[in-house]
Design an enzyme around this catalytic site. Structure first.
Site, short mmCIF file in Angstrom:
data_model
loop_
_atom_site.label_atom_id
_atom_site.label_comp_id
_atom_site.label_asym_id
_atom_site.label_seq_id
_atom_site.Cartn_x
_atom_site.Cartn_y
_atom_site.Cartn_z
N ARG A 9 0.79 -1.23 0.00
CA ARG A 9 0.00 0.00 0.00
C ARG A 9 0.82 1.28 0.00
O ARG A 9 0.30 2.35 0.23
CB ARG A 9 -0.98 0.00 1.16
CG ARG A 9 -0.42 -0.25 2.55
CD ARG A 9 -1.58 -0.27 3.55
NE ARG A 9 -1.15 -0.42 4.92
CZ ARG A 9 -1.34 -1.52 5.65
NH1 ARG A 9 -1.92 -2.57 5.11
NH2 ARG A 9 -0.95 -1.58 6.90
N LYS A 22 8.86 2.47 10.81
CA LYS A 22 8.47 3.10 9.55
C LYS A 22 9.23 4.40 9.32
O LYS A 22 9.65 4.69 8.20
CB LYS A 22 6.96 3.36 9.53
CG LYS A 22 6.12 2.10 9.49
CD LYS A 22 4.63 2.43 9.51
CE LYS A 22 3.79 1.16 9.52
NZ LYS A 22 2.34 1.44 9.60
N ASP A 71 -2.80 7.60 12.11
CA ASP A 71 -3.83 6.59 11.91
C ASP A 71 -4.87 6.53 13.02
O ASP A 71 -5.64 5.57 13.10
CB ASP A 71 -3.20 5.20 11.74
CG ASP A 71 -2.45 4.76 12.99
OD1 ASP A 71 -2.37 5.55 13.96
OD2 ASP A 71 -1.95 3.61 13.01
N ASN A 72 -4.90 7.55 13.91
CA ASN A 72 -5.93 7.53 14.95
C ASN A 72 -6.31 8.97 15.33
O ASN A 72 -5.49 9.89 15.21
CB ASN A 72 -5.48 6.75 16.18
CG ASN A 72 -4.32 7.39 16.90
OD1 ASN A 72 -4.50 8.24 17.76
ND2 ASN A 72 -3.09 7.00 16.54
N CYS A 127 -27.20 -5.74 23.31
CA CYS A 127 -27.99 -6.97 23.40
C CYS A 127 -27.64 -7.93 22.27
O CYS A 127 -27.66 -9.15 22.44
CB CYS A 127 -29.49 -6.64 23.38
SG CYS A 127 -30.06 -5.82 21.88
#
Length: 591
Positions: A9, A22, A71-72, A127
């Site tokens: 990617r 990285k 990424d967050n 539930c």
């Protein structure tokens, strides 16, 4: 670090980079293109790390523009807050499969990344997760919740209560649990503490963990299903006279370990073995870091020695309908027999990590999810699919990455050239449709201040500490109040400072401290440290902070900061209105 899946990617990494950081691998790749470029590499987590590289010095040493590829959301909000605080330009970019976006933040002009929020992701109803799953994503999410409950929440709970349990008498401890958690939660916590605090007292942690894993498997995939079917038999009806088990509600199957040639039972056995192996391993690693691997033979022997039948064991808690037994007595009865080791070592809580194939996390979630799926007639999946769903992974596309990177670089060039805000573009793309939308960044929202004036998130009321004040230990709270009033109003006597807060901590309130000379004549930094040390958070009803500051703050880090931003509320004495000023920044004197 780099995984094999990263190679498909993007363009920078190669097989030899797998396992490396990285940032370092990217540095080496870029230097192959241009050996003259200067790159400084960090391998620390991006976030509020007081002793990490992203401190005041990092933000003040000549940096101009930040390009985000995070990424967050937590890390993005941290970087956004730092860019606003330090008036730095930001280009934030992200991809999700064929989708991508770029947002440019221009200091003093545009809104920030944190000024708007994406709609929350749709959640699976509790539930459905608990009793009525009908898709593999439901059972995988259930497995995610299970690993966090068993190996993150429970170790944290054991560490919190070990010292009080050892030092308090049983009645006082039981009362504390009831008052803090409520009766039902306290009973469950007592049961868990009895298991977690006694490990290693009567048998080795290894043997105890294997037995515990089998017990958990039986409770989850046998006993709980028996109990559910006793409450709602397969042929039962709901309150409206319709079959209870209909639509997406599937009649669950009771699982047990047994030797059989039936392919379905063999799947159950295989997943039970993997569940016990990985649950026992993670349990052992919460107590000790060595010799944690569990063989197939050990798990198989433990399962064969266990009893699997259709009767649920009597509850350890006793009869909940016995009104003569009080809640505290029930908690005591559950805890009775708990043996503490001579020295309690804190348990290690894990954080789910999907990318490490050796830590057993994905293997545990896969076995848990597949057993849950087999209970409800859902086809099991392999570890790769579990990793994709549990990690909420959408396969990345190198084309999207290239597109978004190019758009980010275009906005970078505009920032370098100091292009007007109207010529910048936020981008929203979806290559699969295809869809391309470009909009000018929104200007920063104007907020009402005193006397009808407005300000934006980029504005600050700056107070500089003088050399004389620094020599006496720092600017006092009294002097800070006086200088803020002068900065805020041409007529300082027409306003009153109501409160000063730092994150969730209240530093000053006029109704408490107006006549307190001891506090008023203290250096402001000391007052701030005292407020944080006291641990008294500003009551949520009155707090107006936006959550920028953590409720846990390293006091030494305050000394290392070159400035401190606080929230100040002032009252207009003429009309009684309260107004929040732009953040007040106290800049410390530099030696």
């Amino acid at each position: 670090t780099i995984e094999r899946s990263n190679l498909s990617r993007q363009l920078l990494f190669r097989d030899t980079d797998i396992g490396n950081f990285k940032s370092k691998a990217a540095q080496e790749a870029v230097l192959r293109f241009n050996p003259k470029i200067k790159i400084e590499v960090h391998t620390s987590k991006v976030g509020v790390e007081d002793h990490g590289p992203f401190n005041d010095e990092f933000w003040s040493k000549g940096m101009d523009i930040i390009l985000n590829a995070l990424d967050n959301v937590e890390a993005r909000l941290y970087m956004d807050n730092q860019c606003v605080t330090n008036r730095k330009a930001l280009v934030d970019a992200g991809t999700l499969g064929s989708k991508g976006n770029v947002q440019v933040v221009v200091p003093g002009k545009s809104e920030s990344y944190g000024s708007s929020a994406d709609p929350p992701e749709p959640a699976i109803p509790v539930c459905t997760l608990k009793n009525f799953p009908y898709a593999i994503s439901h059972t995988i999410q259930w497995g995610r919740d299970l690993i966090e409950g068993l190996f993150q929440r429970r170790p944290t709970q054991a560490n919190e209560y070990a010292e009080p349990f050892a030092s308090m008498n049983e009645k006082a401890f039981a009362s504390m649990l009831e008052n803090k958690l409520g009766v039902d939660a306290a009973l469950e916590a007592a049961k868990e503490l009895k298991e977690d605090l006694s490990v290693g007292c009567t048998e080795s942690p290894r043997d105890a963990s294997i037995s515990w894993a089998v017990k958990v498997a039986k409770a989850l995939f046998h006993d709980s299903i028996v109990d559910l079917l006793q409450q709602h038999p397969a042929d039962s009806f709901d309150d409206e006279g319709e079959p209870f088990w209909s639509g997406t509600r599937r009649v669950p199957k009771i699982l047990s370990y047994s030797v059989s040639d039936d392919p379905q039972q063999q799947k159950v056995n295989e997943n039970l073995i993997e569940f016990v192996r990985n649950a026992a391993r993670l349990r052992i690693e919460s107590f000790q870091s060595t010799d944690s691997s569990i063989s197939v033979e050990e798990a198989l022997t433990a399962l064969q020695d266990s009893k699997w039948d259709d009767e649920v064991c009597d509850s350890e808690i006793g009869n909940d309908d016995d009104e003569e037994v009080g809640a505290v007595e029930k908690i005591i009865s559950v805890l009775r027999g708990t043996i503490l080791p001579e020295k309690h070592n804190d348990m290690t809580a894990i954080e789910f990590e999907k990318d490490d194939e050796t830590n057993g996390h994905v293997a545990f979630v896969t076995a848990s999810s597949n057993l849950r799926a087999l209970c409800y007639g859902i086809a099991p999946v392999d570890a790769m699919e579990t990793r994709r769903v549990a990690g909420k992974i959408v396969p990345a596309m190198i084309t999207t990455t290239a597109f978004v990177s190019a758009l980010s670089c275009i906005e970078l060039m505009k920032l370098i050239q100091k292009t007007p805000l109207r010529l910048h573009r936020n981008a929203f793309i979806n290559l699969a449709l295809p869809f391309f939308a470009f909009t000018a960044p929104l200007p920063a929202e104007e907020m009402q201040g005193l006397y009808g004036k407005t300000h934006t998130l980029w504005d600050r009321v700056v107070i500089k500490e003088g050399e004389k004040a620094a020599a006496k230990g720092g600017l006092t709270l009294r002097r800070l109040l006086q200088r803020v009033k002068k900065k805020a109003s041409p007529d300082p006597d027409s306003i009153e400072i109501s409160t000063i807060s730092f994150g969730s901590y209240m530093i000053y309130a006029n109704f408490l401290h107006d006549d307190d000379d001891d506090i008023l004549d203290k250096p402001f930094l000391e007052v701030l440290k005292d407020a944080i040390s006291s641990g008294d958070d500003f009551d949520e009803e009155f707090s107006r902070d936006n959550g920028e500051e953590s409720t846990t703050i390293d006091l030494d880090s305050l000394d290392r900061r070159s400035f401190i931003d606080v929230t100040v509320i002032v009252e207009d004495l003429e009309n009684g209105d309260e107004v929040e000023l732009p953040p007040v920044r106290l800049i410390k004197w530099k030696q």
